[in-house]
Design an enzyme around this catalytic site. Sequence first.
Site: not given
Length: 698
Positions: A417, A123, A125, A236, A127, A420, A441, A324, A435
């Site tokens: 970081c 089938e 697919k 479906y 979207d 901090c 932080c 896909k 960090c």
Amino acid sequence: MIPVEALTPFEARIEHAELVETIARWDEAYHAKDAPEVPDDVYDGAKRRLARIEGRFPELAAKSPIRDKVGAAPSEGFGKLVHAVPMLSLDNAFAPEDVAEFDAKVRRFLGLGDEAPLAYVAEPKIDGLSINLRYEGGRFVSAATRGDGAEGEDVTRNLETFPATQLPRTLGPDAPAVIEIRGEVYMTKADFLALNQRQEAAGEKLFANPRNAAAGSLRQLDPKVTASRPLSLFAYAMGEASAPPAASHWEYLERLKAWGFVVNPLIRRCDGVAGLLSAYESLGEARATLAYDIDGIVYKVDDIELQRRLGFVSRSPRWAIAHKFPAEQATTLLEAIDIQVGRTGALTPVARLTPVNVGGVVVSNATLHNEDEIARKDVRIGDTVIVQRAGDVIPQIVGVVPGKPRGAVPFVYPETCPVCGAHAVRPEGEVIRRCTGGLTCEAQAKERLKHFVSRNAFDIEGLGEKNIEFLWEKGWVRGPADIFRLKARNDAELLQRLENFEGWGKRSTEKLFESIKTRSAMGLERFIFALGIRQIGEATAKRLARHYGSFGAWRAAMLAGTEEARAELTSIEDIGPSVAGDLLDFFSEEHNVQAVDDLVAAMAALDGAVEDAKVIESSASPVAGKAVVFTGTLVTMTRPEAKARAEALGAKVVGSVSKKTDYVVVGADAGSKAAEAVKLGIATLSEQEWLALTGAAD
């Protein structure tokens, strides 16, 4: 990007954590906000790479909070409808080899030889947005979106605006007393362009693509808006049915057409892998000429009884897969590189791009993974970069167009970081810099709070990211326990009461406090997940909750500090030494234990508690909650089928025999496990005795 086969364990662990965090953010944007951050095939590529990493490093599988997750929790603007049969997502295939492996897995599970006939249905697919339509007594009664797979948004009034040619209000006399029909609400390309022209003329926001337009149009609180939008529906699939309407999926589709639904005319019936690949090739050639967007083709085992036997694994059916279509690329300008700090302290580089249309979707951000990737590709601010919507890699910049702009300098990755100022360290052998500020932080502390109140954690209505930021800046909420003391603090204020601040108001403040009190009673699995312990996602939290049963038992086990307790922890499905180590490390820090206990006390002050885990009771199954081991060769079912059936009844299927095992099911040619069961005095059952116990004997 480093091929999965070449990743070291350190690199795999770090990339896995990065993928999990990124995909979770995309899930929220796509399912809950109808505002996808990346194209579908980019998302699929990330999920595929995650699966490949977990396939090579199985101990990482338990680190995926998105592993068993489908969609996102329903929006609070709609009522909720529980799906009698969960609306799951599909696993993906990207190459002919993946399709062949899917067919081989189906055959192995069913015990079919390579030459045995096996029919499929292929089938397109679509979207769009998945929908569940419920009919009782042949009459349409309700409609729900997929939501999180278990429950969706009640969009019945919106679906009632569809014409009868799209949504029949009644079915024929041959319809089962109860049947749920599933399909996809979508928008054609022409209707999408016309809608955007109207939006532009009215000075309103444009939609990024037809899928986004369809989802946004259907999920409207005002049905009149939905009625004004050009939506279409393909049917479906099937959800709950009081009686089987057909013996095969192909026959079911014919029945749908007879009842008045629109079924995609490009659906084909195929035999074997060759037939599936032929359907894929034909549809791929026709894709550009179709009136609507498709992103692949779905293959389903045709025989409905075989579908029932195959059942489901995690978040997807064993009897279906989505194949896909390939990736697309575009070039654009890299405007900036931002460093984000996550709740675990990971410093993640994000590319800010001049927005570019890649295959119909506008992309403005892309991950740069880590500092090694930036250096390897020599990515610099001002470069023209190639952005890929890919089928087998994370959303990414795949290359730099030759000819760097004058003045472009190599990017220097920060060693402190950016939030901090604490040192950002990168342990030897790892690719992620973190960090060291911990909860001192601000970024980490705030991100943990946002995680704590998120949809799949405590899900506190009225306490989203914006309000967390506000309460943090006021100094009123610095930890989870503070949330449950917020009303008491507010009541004690003379001047700076919450309702007096702009954007709050008396009613919204009251609703927030009501929501907090409601959430002071929370299930154990959500409680564990909400703590934000590294590597503990939703699936792992659920396994921990089901294993230990109560907060007290779980806490005691985490603090036991014995080898026996560690061994018990690693005996839980998908919890390996690494995950166990992070859990026990968390509880080895006294301030963490204090924070957890403080949270429980604050919940109790509002008459709440951490509720015991719910034991799965499938039709009052006698094996619900029991630990079961299968050994030897079974006759009436394959080993995977036996495992799936047992788990569907609430049993925990384990791989080794221990004192905690309840039953050992012994097939032909059983080995040492049967002997070990006898030695430990554990009940052993023949295959027929097991079937009789579970009510499956003939």
